[in-house]
Design an enzyme around this catalytic site. Sequence first.
Site, mmCIF file in Angstrom:
data_model
loop_
_atom_site.group_PDB
_atom_site.id
_atom_site.type_symbol
_atom_site.label_atom_id
_atom_site.label_comp_id
_atom_site.label_asym_id
_atom_site.label_seq_id
_atom_site.Cartn_x
_atom_site.Cartn_y
_atom_site.Cartn_z
ATOM 1 N N CYS A 1 12.715 12.125 6.774
ATOM 2 C CA CYS A 1 12.813 11.819 8.211
ATOM 3 C C CYS A 1 14.202 12.129 8.700
ATOM 4 O O CYS A 1 14.410 12.287 9.901
ATOM 5 C CB CYS A 1 12.457 10.393 8.582
ATOM 6 S SG CYS A 1 12.171 9.297 7.279
ATOM 7 N N GLY B 1 6.788 6.178 8.398
ATOM 8 C CA GLY B 1 5.862 7.305 8.515
ATOM 9 C C GLY B 1 6.035 7.969 9.870
ATOM 10 O O GLY B 1 7.117 7.913 10.463
ATOM 11 N N SER B 2 4.961 8.555 10.359
ATOM 12 C CA SER B 2 5.070 9.324 11.602
ATOM 13 C C SER B 2 5.082 8.407 12.833
ATOM 14 O O SER B 2 4.586 7.274 12.781
ATOM 15 C CB SER B 2 3.892 10.285 11.718
ATOM 16 O OG SER B 2 2.712 9.557 11.959
ATOM 17 N N GLU C 1 8.488 16.962 15.275
ATOM 18 C CA GLU C 1 8.858 16.851 13.856
ATOM 19 C C GLU C 1 7.906 17.706 13.023
ATOM 20 O O GLU C 1 6.693 17.551 13.098
ATOM 21 C CB GLU C 1 8.776 15.388 13.403
ATOM 22 C CG GLU C 1 9.244 15.214 11.971
ATOM 23 C CD GLU C 1 9.268 13.757 11.527
ATOM 24 O OE1 GLU C 1 8.253 13.060 11.701
ATOM 25 O OE2 GLU C 1 10.314 13.334 10.989
ATOM 26 N N GLU D 1 9.756 2.616 10.924
ATOM 27 C CA GLU D 1 10.778 3.635 10.648
ATOM 28 C C GLU D 1 10.069 4.971 10.779
ATOM 29 O O GLU D 1 9.297 5.346 9.894
ATOM 30 C CB GLU D 1 11.253 3.396 9.203
ATOM 31 C CG GLU D 1 12.661 3.748 8.952
ATOM 32 C CD GLU D 1 13.569 3.233 10.030
ATOM 33 O OE1 GLU D 1 13.928 4.060 10.880
ATOM 34 O OE2 GLU D 1 13.915 2.036 10.033
ATOM 35 N N LYS E 1 0.849 -1.193 0.000
ATOM 36 C CA LYS E 1 0.000 0.000 0.000
ATOM 37 C C LYS E 1 0.884 1.242 0.000
ATOM 38 O O LYS E 1 1.462 1.613 1.018
ATOM 39 C CB LYS E 1 -0.915 0.065 1.225
ATOM 40 C CG LYS E 1 -1.858 1.253 1.130
ATOM 41 C CD LYS E 1 -2.345 1.765 2.471
ATOM 42 C CE LYS E 1 -1.694 3.044 2.916
ATOM 43 N NZ LYS E 1 -1.766 4.217 2.041
ATOM 44 N N VAL F 1 1.415 7.433 13.922
ATOM 45 C CA VAL F 1 0.830 6.294 13.191
ATOM 46 C C VAL F 1 1.572 5.010 13.539
ATOM 47 O O VAL F 1 0.964 3.938 13.685
ATOM 48 C CB VAL F 1 0.843 6.556 11.663
ATOM 49 C CG1 VAL F 1 0.356 5.335 10.899
ATOM 50 C CG2 VAL F 1 -0.024 7.768 11.315
ATOM 51 N N GLY F 2 2.880 5.110 13.723
ATOM 52 C CA GLY F 2 3.669 3.932 14.078
ATOM 53 C C GLY F 2 3.189 3.294 15.378
ATOM 54 O O GLY F 2 3.100 2.073 15.491
HETATM 55 C C1 UN1 Z 1 13.552 9.254 4.647
HETATM 56 O O1 UN1 Z 1 13.605 10.451 4.793
HETATM 57 O O2 UN1 Z 1 12.559 8.619 5.014
HETATM 58 O O3 UN1 Z 1 19.404 9.516 3.971
HETATM 59 C C2 UN1 Z 1 14.607 8.454 3.989
HETATM 60 C C3 UN1 Z 1 18.544 10.063 3.274
HETATM 61 C C4 UN1 Z 1 17.875 9.254 2.190
HETATM 62 C C5 UN1 Z 1 16.764 8.458 2.751
HETATM 63 C C6 UN1 Z 1 15.786 9.255 3.556
HETATM 64 N N1 UN1 Z 1 18.826 8.412 1.543
HETATM 65 O O4 UN1 Z 1 18.204 11.210 3.455
#
Ligand code: UN1
Length: 495
Positions: free
Chosen positions: A284, A228-229, A385, A250, A175, A232-233
């Site tokens: 992230c 994601g956030s 964040e 993650e 998804k 939600v995680g």
């Molecule tokens: C993300 O922001 O979810 O290191 C991944 C980085 C990228 C991956 C980011 N190669 O910024």
Amino acid sequence: MAREYKNYIAGEWCDSVTGERFENRNPANWDEVIGTFPNSNAEDVDRAVQAAKEAYDDWRLTPAPMRGEIIRKVGDLLTQYKEDIARTMTREMGKVLAETRGDVQEGIDTAYYAATEGRRLFGHTVPSELPNKFNLSMRIPIGVAGIITPWNFPMAIPTWKIFPALVSGNTVVFKPASDTPATATRLVEILLEAGVPPKVINIVHGGGTRVGVPIVEHRDIRLVSFTGSSAVGKLISEKASKTLKRVSLELGGKNAQIVMDDADLHLALEGVLWGAFGTTGQRCTATSRLILHEKIYDQFLDMLVPAAENLRLGDGLDENNQVGPLINEGQLEKVDEYVQIGKNEGATLVTGGERYSEGDCAKGFFYKPTIFVDVKRDMRIAREEIFGPVLSVFKVSSFDEAIDLINDSTYGLSSSIYTRDVNMAFKAMRDIEAGITYINGPTIGAEAHMPFGGVKETGNGHREGGWEVFEFYTETKVVYVDYSGRLQRAQIDNR
Ligand code: UN1
């Protein structure tokens, strides 16, 4: 005419049972519709899971090196279609072409790494404590994997999850984020073109409540991987615990870059511009805190503020532009809300802090690179964040204070320190609480063959990328072979 995209379930491109559709639009120009997609529900998910379950037995028995060879072909096809995919991706999520090309390249790198892992998937052979007995461990697949991905890396993140899942022998229900379903569909088309058997891969389009939750709750999905956030995680973790499935999360970050007084300031400047405003701050791993030593504080800000103001905002398809739009109106509002919160909390806005809508940008969700100074640790802009181009700057008087501040966070994904002092660099490597630390590099830029993930509320301890992700997608099976011809009782007969 906008293309009518489909789900791919049980070996067929099909509409949702609901008959409903949703639109995917260009965030740089909201008038442009990229396509419409099936607005699916739990029944579509269930069909996809049944198909993936049916396909599992053949796929798990396909030799891993052969599964790897298919993924190698996927890498070749991604290379062939790289430019075309990058352009679609820029249209559907806004980041500039250099970055969308990088996003596809991350998928290519992941493919070639995963392909060779099909020839490893090592286990161990271990001596037994008993004579004429042989012990070993091997890696076996788990079953149907539910893959739920975000919109900020529409190709790279799905490949981080799907390629190791498939090479390990699992089948997949995928998804993608409903903001980036076109790039995700392209990936599924390529998987099929490379020879992934029908039913081994399924894609179900739609939102988190209608499609994501049924995936997480489904009994026959044995593992879920989500990026994601953190909010939600946590929800996923709770829901998944009812069926005790394996979950890889993650999640968020509040990543910081430290600049010490001995640093190469030009290098540190390039780093923070890229880390904070690249991808419009929507990574992230984005740099959202900047920790400056007091001795270089004024000088560094004098360099940083005009440089941030000089970044060119605009449609990512124009190679002159450096910063694209935010993903959608909701995200624009969220960023703007945080800017108001920062002002109300008493931080000083030194640049940005408003929407940018000049010329062609009027139809998109552009936001000026934003910098706050006089930020205090307990302010919300220092802790939460934001996922946008907003940087909070702090002043410290020592290395120890910098480390204490960087660790004062519920998150721990990425981190960075600029210094030429080898002792400080090594202490930072050891003491920063984060899954990733860069020395003299920005907080973004992880490579596909290295484990990726964070500590604290950034995740639940798993890693993507590199060799470690294959541990998530396999179980350990232990085998004891007794060739002594008699009953040997461990812990008893040899004492
Ligand atoms: C993300 O922001 O979810 O290191 C991944 C980085 C990228 C991956 C980011 N190669 O910024």
